[in-house]
Design an enzyme around this catalytic site. Sequence first.
Site, short mmCIF file in Angstrom:
data_model
loop_
_atom_site.label_atom_id
_atom_site.label_comp_id
_atom_site.label_asym_id
_atom_site.label_seq_id
_atom_site.Cartn_x
_atom_site.Cartn_y
_atom_site.Cartn_z
N GLU A 171 0.88 -1.16 0.00
CA GLU A 171 0.00 0.00 0.00
C GLU A 171 0.92 1.21 0.00
OE1 GLU A 171 -2.75 -1.04 3.25
OE2 GLU A 171 -3.42 1.04 3.02
N LYS A 200 3.90 0.78 9.76
CA LYS A 200 4.10 2.01 8.99
C LYS A 200 3.55 3.21 9.74
CE LYS A 200 2.71 0.10 5.10
NZ LYS A 200 2.27 -0.11 3.71
N ARG A 252 4.75 -13.02 9.99
CA ARG A 252 5.39 -11.70 9.83
C ARG A 252 6.77 -11.73 10.44
NH1 ARG A 252 1.66 -7.46 8.81
NH2 ARG A 252 3.02 -5.76 9.36
P1 ATP Z 1 1.72 -2.04 8.13
O1 ATP Z 1 1.07 -2.98 9.08
O2 ATP Z 1 3.02 -1.51 8.58
O3 ATP Z 1 0.80 -0.97 7.60
P2 ATP Z 1 1.10 -3.60 5.87
O4 ATP Z 1 1.12 -5.05 6.03
O5 ATP Z 1 -0.22 -2.95 5.87
O6 ATP Z 1 2.10 -2.94 6.90
P3 ATP Z 1 1.44 -3.45 3.08
O7 ATP Z 1 1.98 -2.34 2.28
O8 ATP Z 1 0.02 -3.79 2.95
O9 ATP Z 1 1.83 -3.13 4.57
O10 ATP Z 1 2.34 -4.73 2.88
C1 ATP Z 1 2.66 -5.28 1.63
C2 ATP Z 1 3.02 -6.72 1.83
O11 ATP Z 1 4.10 -6.84 2.76
C3 ATP Z 1 1.87 -7.50 2.40
O12 ATP Z 1 1.72 -8.70 1.68
C4 ATP Z 1 2.26 -7.77 3.82
O13 ATP Z 1 1.75 -8.97 4.27
C5 ATP Z 1 3.79 -7.78 3.74
N1 ATP Z 1 4.37 -7.39 5.02
C6 ATP Z 1 4.13 -6.25 5.71
N2 ATP Z 1 4.78 -6.25 6.88
C7 ATP Z 1 5.46 -7.42 6.96
C8 ATP Z 1 6.31 -8.04 7.93
N3 ATP Z 1 6.59 -7.42 9.07
N4 ATP Z 1 6.82 -9.26 7.66
C9 ATP Z 1 6.54 -9.87 6.50
N5 ATP Z 1 5.75 -9.36 5.54
C10 ATP Z 1 5.20 -8.16 5.75
MG MG Z 2 -1.73 -3.70 4.48
#
Ligand code: ATP
Ligand code: MG
Length: 553
Positions: A33, A269, A259
């Site tokens: 995102e 984020k 994760r």
């Molecule tokens: P945040 O919780 O920080 O907003 P998010 O998961 O919403 O992070 P996205 O931009 O949606 O962030 O993530 C893109 C991809 O990265 C998704 O498939 C998500 O599952 C993966 N991802 C995000 N954070 C992690 C993590 N800590 N470990 C492994 N994969 C991750």
């Molecule tokens: Mg997300």
Amino acid sequence: MEDTPASNFLQSIISDDIASGRVKEVVTRFPPEPNGYLHIGHAKAISVNFGLAEANQGRCNLRFDDTNPEKESQEYIEAIQADVRWLGYSWDAEVRYASSYFQQFYDWAIHLVAQGDAYVCDLSPDEAREYRGTLTEPGRNSPSRERSVADNLDLLARMKAGEFDDGAKVLRAKIDMSSPNMNMRDPILYRIRKVSHHQTGHDWVIYPTYDFAHGQEDAIEGVTHSICTLEFEDHRPLYNWLIEHLPVPSRPQQYEFGRLNPSYTVTSKRKLKELVDEGVVTGWDDPRMPTVSGMRRRGYTAAAIRKFCDMIGTTRSDGVVDVAMLEFAIREDLNENAARGMCVLRPLKVVLTDYPSDKVEDLCAPGHPSRDDLGERVLPFTRELYIEVDDFREEANKKFKRLVLGKRVRLRNAYVIEADEVVKDALGNVCEVHAHIIPDTLGENPTDGIKPKGVIHWVSASHGKNAQVRLYERLFNHEAPDKGDNAFMDHINPGSLEVIESAWIEPSLTAAIPEQGFQFEREGYFVADRYDHSSDKPVFNRTIGLRDTWNTQ
Ligand code: ATP
Ligand code: MG
């Protein structure tokens, strides 16, 4: 420990799918995102998705999941692409955007409504929460649930046309308000948001939810394995329900892995943005940030980050990974690949009283102890040198293996010297040490048999150059800064940055180019700052110390 692609559970699934003929070509995607910069957790997700595609001669798409325009921006879109490239991956064809499928999603929303599988709901957000039930109690049907197809089609069209205010209506799937899975209790598919979108401008005032968009994006792109993190496990039934109820062009499947949560780190984020907005750090790419661009600026290498992502494996459990493992991977890479140099961080002048003031000897030292390809460096040796303040004492016991008044020490890659006297300032601090050279000690022990106890680094005062050095430490001093009741802002390490203005570098280091990494002998690994470094005004960031001293301090 090492996790080869063949040994992780996702690879096993893929191998089975190829063997059974379910898939011909593996297609994965990384779907950030664009509401922040990528962090170490994303690096893991990138290595999983791009890594599996590579290992199976497949393709991996980079797709922006841009369904929340308020929090998204072009700055993030560009930074994310740069970070993925820097990590060493290339995506298939053009970068993709969920927003480029908005018309298709809308058409599919109409399809669901026409089928009697979705309805426009008038409940306010508060009412909807109340109707939703709890984990132990079923929800109740919305009063809007039995609306006719014709009325729903009309209302959906009017939502799209902008007739209603934000929050006044939503489109919901008609599934099951008593499902034990909260995600199946008539989930929201579209909400009204009268905001402009960075890609589609003012074309839309309704935006699809993550759940309505994600699986359909995967289906449009022919993604075979939609890999995400475990928090989406409970969304999988909805993912499948939508795929089953829509005339989508392919049938992707979702798989989840744990994760990555490194200790001493936050990877949300929202929280990283708070650190930036509150000025705790200088930006998303501050070298203390666990962002890809922060780690890059800190001097972490893409190869070491990828190695770390492999080392920790890919499993179906969420756990905390010791951040020391990441640091280990960095040290290992830099030890092998970084050229050596000497830098005196806190200079103390040494005057070699028996050495002529106009004499310069060009001594040689290897660029790296075992890498001939890194060549040799010239170390001008002169009457006036700098050594570290901490490497000299007027008196010391035997444990202090550096320079002591009346004793000897070896200058690294140079002579053995002996300290004769000190010059003090008005406050009684030593500001200069007078010493003499023990003859014939280049690469040899003194002939009188009195061997020096230690080796210290040094830089010629006349031929070295001033540099700014930024000493970075971990940003948080708590192992789990944002777990439980911990307010992560309370755990900022106050000593996470110390700026030294008057460090002194050996001449070879003035040729450093931005982002070039070095081992400063006896001090640690450093990198020429990506933005602020120039040969006129050298600026180095400490990447990491030579050893893990965190647990022994
Ligand atoms: P945040 O919780 O920080 O907003 P998010 O998961 O919403 O992070 P996205 O931009 O949606 O962030 O993530 C893109 C991809 O990265 C998704 O498939 C998500 O599952 C993966 N991802 C995000 N954070 C992690 C993590 N800590 N470990 C492994 N994969 C991750
Ligand atoms: Mg997300």
